[in-house]
Design an enzyme around this catalytic site. Structure first.
Site, PDB file in Angstrom:
ATOM      1  N   GLU A 339       0.856  -1.177   0.000  1.00 16.64           N
ATOM      2  CA  GLU A 339       0.000   0.000   0.000  1.00 16.64           C
ATOM      3  C   GLU A 339       0.898   1.236   0.000  1.00 16.64           C
ATOM      4  O   GLU A 339       1.194   1.765  -1.054  1.00 16.64           O
ATOM      5  CB  GLU A 339      -0.939  -0.049   1.221  1.00 16.64           C
ATOM      6  CG  GLU A 339      -2.067   0.910   1.088  1.00 16.64           C
ATOM      7  CD  GLU A 339      -3.387   0.408   1.691  1.00 16.64           C
ATOM      8  OE1 GLU A 339      -4.325   1.177   1.668  1.00 16.64           O
ATOM      9  OE2 GLU A 339      -3.480  -0.737   2.166  1.00 16.64           O
ATOM     10  N   GLU A 607      -2.550   0.289  13.401  1.00 19.25           N
ATOM     11  CA  GLU A 607      -3.725   0.639  12.596  1.00 19.25           C
ATOM     12  C   GLU A 607      -5.015   0.301  13.351  1.00 19.25           C
ATOM     13  O   GLU A 607      -5.970   1.061  13.337  1.00 19.25           O
ATOM     14  CB  GLU A 607      -3.669  -0.152  11.277  1.00 19.25           C
ATOM     15  CG  GLU A 607      -4.831   0.094  10.342  1.00 19.25           C
ATOM     16  CD  GLU A 607      -4.656  -0.606   9.007  1.00 19.25           C
ATOM     17  OE1 GLU A 607      -3.909  -1.609   8.948  1.00 19.25           O
ATOM     18  OE2 GLU A 607      -5.256  -0.152   8.020  1.00 19.25           O
TER      19      GLU A 607
END
Ligand code: BGC
Length: 720
Positions: A339, A607
């Site tokens: 990502e 996260e």
């Protein structure tokens, strides 16, 4: 500006092997100045006579390549001799690596470099050496290099001449711009803390700190010895090496040794890691051979915090590390998996914390340049910038980066040009929402837009999400409408600051606020209350604040918020008389909380609140980063509320300061400093029994607020 227009490519496709472009340069007079300008379709390293030019890793950097490709100019006068070899090695980088594979038009552009060396002599003459078809191309020993996949380097490989470079006329239209951002360079060097065997029998090295960068090797080896390393952020519940959360990013390093003593660092890639597994390694290699090197944009540190609570101090340190690891030329979500994107939501949520920790003006202004470049004709903006994934939509709270970040930078650095440069784009964003909604003065959307991977991300990763969903229970239209109000408010404030007529946006703002209050008069979740309070969208602040506090208490003094609610949660409590509850949340150690992560060994911000669960199990590998700064946004509350250092609303750039600390005995003490453009502000407090002792230093006029009492003071040091 580079005058040369010749972009050169290798004469044959070199596949994964990085090519080297080479040119001999003779110097027969006394050099006064010598400047080398370089850019690449890919990433490059330039060398003169084998010596590296500059220290920018991954030059020319990451931008929205369709419209903006930076070049760098280096002073190379001291590097030149009579006979010189100028070489430029080319890697794939962001432009041609897997990271931009979805954008074939960008990704399939042929690898190319452009360069111009201008040597001025003391006799007033000049030599210009520019890329053209007289350059020779060779293969290098970098057999593969990709941001996601890692690097393979064979020191024993023979380099081959491939022939003359070929001019590519199409690339000549590339939109070159001079360097705008900070250089990405090497920073902290971290030595391993231990090498051990996992229960599975793998040899693993722990650097003790999750970081982004790479491992540097220094060793004695035999020719042909191989070192193969895999990277990971954590060990699993059984203590085994775990990197399934990197998803499709191979993140491997493969180095084939020559004989003797040698050093190596990867050239065109980086990894997010705390652990490495030695998949292959010759005997006799010791811990001393490995160093983790942190890589990030060269920002100056501006803020510092130490409190009386070691765990809060660790949370603060973890946030700094997440900022470092995710400020590699672009503000990214995470530095490890497949990502590493410039997600707008993450960036706008963290921007304030980022401004306190480091001087990020140049870094974020450059990225705003890309954001403006990617704004569509209808005013919408992609959810990531650069938009390598060609995301066609705009989510609330993500797209608002285009208003929030310029305003944040203005507040911190006091530079009106930031507002002038972004004002049209900010207005266009608000106009886009006005035209996109289903209901006037709100931003409402269809049910499809609200589905996972529809238009909006909602209160991303909030814990009131139904199990397995990423989108929290907070009403998505409510979030979108609250941010519509917030962005419009910023447009009004920014416009007034630079003398624009914003009457139309003032009316719009009033209408949005009324429509919001009318429609959302029953708030259901923690995040809904937080947004209504923080953005001034409730008539009954007292009732809403009490509702928020009750919900937190009913949840065992714990939060439920995701990406959207968390950044403002402690503010919403503190500004409405619930400072104690804000501190309850800050100091909470049970899951979910910031200190839960610290207690579970975090060295960066996770996260997910439950990245590692109490029973050792992990959040699923499909979306689980341990270096994601969004929840680190609590740190701006530490600076601006707990220590109380903030720019005065009417005078940006800390030309005046407000210092309004909010102490809590459980934290014990607080000591914060901030280097502003006007000098260093310091605020500290500590408990002496039940009495609080404050010491405040201001470099400019300040309003100091202690126990609700205002003191207007000139620059100086004050004790209360
Ligand atoms: C990223 C997030 C981002 C999100 C959008 C994820 O894949 O890692 O941080 O904001 O997508 O919801």
């Amino acid at each position: 500006m580079i005058k040369n227009t010749y972009w050169i490519c290798p004469p044959v496709d070199t596949g994964d092997v990085c090519p080297v472009f080479s040119k001999s340069v003779s110097v027969d007079k006394v050099v006064e100045t010598a400047r080398l300008s370089v850019s690449a379709v890919g990433v490059y390293e330039a060398r003169i006579n084998g010596e590296r030019v500059g220290d920018f890793i991954l030059a020319p950097g990451c931008t929205s390549y369709r419209t903006r490709l930076q070049y760098q100019t280096y002073d190379v006068a001291d590097m030149l001799k009579c006979e010189n070899t100028l070489e430029i090695c080319l890697g794939k980088g962001w432009y041609r690596g897997r990271i931009s594979a979805s954008d074939a038009e960008i990704n399939k552009t042929p690898g190319a470099v452009i360069a111009e060396l201008i040597i001025s002599y003391t006799d007033g003459t000049k030599t210009i050496v520019a890329t053209d078809d007289t350059w020779t191309v060779y293969t290098s020993r970098i057999l593969l290099s990709d941001i996601y996949d890692g690097e393979t380097y064979d020191s024993t490989a023979e380099t081959r001449e491939l022939g003359r470079a070929v001019i590519n006329a199409d690339i000549s239209k590339s939109p070159l711009i001079p360097q705008e951002g900070e250089y990405v360079t090497e920073h902290e060097r971290i030595k391993p803390v231990r090498m051990f065997k996992t229960p599975k029998g793998e040899r693993v090295i722990d650097f003790g700190q999750n970081t982004a960068g790479y491992v540097t090797l220094e060793l004695d080896a035999k020719e042909g010895d191989r070192i193969v390393l895999s990277h990971a952020e954590i060990l699993d519940g059984d203590g085994n090496f775990y990197n399934a959360n990197y998803r499709g990013a191979k993140a491997k390093l493969e180095y084939i040794c020559r004989g003797g003593h040698q050093t190596y660092r990867p050239h065109f890639t980086f990894f997010g890691f705390r652990y490495i597994r030695l998949d292959e390694c010759p005997d006799g290699v010791t811990l001393d051979s490995f160093t983790a090197t942190a890589l990030y944009s060269g920002m100056k540190r501006t803020g510092r915090i130490t409190t009386g609570n070691e765990k809060v101090n660790k949370l603060y340190e973890n946030t700094l590390w997440s900022q470092r690891g995710n400020f590699i030329d672009v503000p990214t979500d995470c530095p490890q998996r497949d990502e590493r994107m410039g997600w707008l939501g993450d960036a706008q949520m963290f921007a304030k914390t980022a401004c306190y920790n480091y001087d990020v003006k140049k870094f974020l202004e450059k990225w705003l340049g890309d954001l403006r470049a990617e704004q569509r004709a209808n005013g919408s903006v992609p959810d990531t910038v650069p938009n390598f994934w060609l995301i066609p939509k705009s989510s609330a709270a993500w797209g608002d980066a285009i208003t929030v970040i310029p305003w944040q930078l203005y507040l911190f650095y006091g530079d009106k040009n930031i507002l002038k440069q972004n004002f049209d784009a900010m207005k266009k964003w608000v106009d886009y929402i006005t035209n996109d909604t289903l209901e006037e003065y709100l931003w409402t959307s269809t049910d499809d837009d609200k589905k996972l991977w529809g238009k909006h991300y909602g209160d991303w990763l909030a814990l009131d999400a139904s199990y397995g969903s990423y989108i929290g229970a907070t009403d998505i239209d409510l979030i979108a409408s609250a941010f519509y109000a917030h962005s419009t408010d910023i447009v009004v404030k920014a416009g007034k600051t630079i003398g624009e007529d914003v009457a139309e946006y003032e009316r719009l703002y009033d209408n949005i606020v009324s429509a919001f209050k009318k429609k959302y008069n029953k708030l259901q979740t923690q995040t809904e209350c937080v947004l209504a309070l923080y953005f001034g969208l409730t008539d009954d602040r007292e009732e809403t604040a009490k509702q928020l506090c009750d919900m937190i208490e009913a949840n065992g003094n714990r939060l439920m918020t995701g990406f959207v609610g968390t950044p403002y949660l402690l503010y919403a409590l503190c500004e409405n008389g619930y400072a104690k509850t804000a501190y309850d949340l800050l100091l909470q150690e049970e899951y979910p909380s910031w200190l839960y992560e610290v207690d579970h060994g975090a060295t960066t911000i996770w996260e997910h609140w439950d990245g590692i669960r109490d029973d050792g199990t992990l959040w699923s590998a499909d979306m689980n980063s341990y270096n994601h700064y969004a929840y680190g946004s609590v740190v701006d509350w530490l600076y601006s509320v707990a220590a109380g250092i903030r720019p005065a609303a009417e005078s940006a750039g800390f030309k005046k300061v407000v210092i309004a600390p909010v102490p809590d005995k459980r934290l014990g003490s607080m000591s914060a400093s901030l280097d502003t453009v006007c000098g260093t502000v310091r605020s500290s407090w500590r408990f002496d029994g039940d009495t609080v002792r404050y010491e405040i230093e201001t470099p400019t006029d300040a309003t100091i607020i202690i126990d609700g009492k205002e003191h207007f003071v000139p620059k100086g040091t004050y004790v209360f």
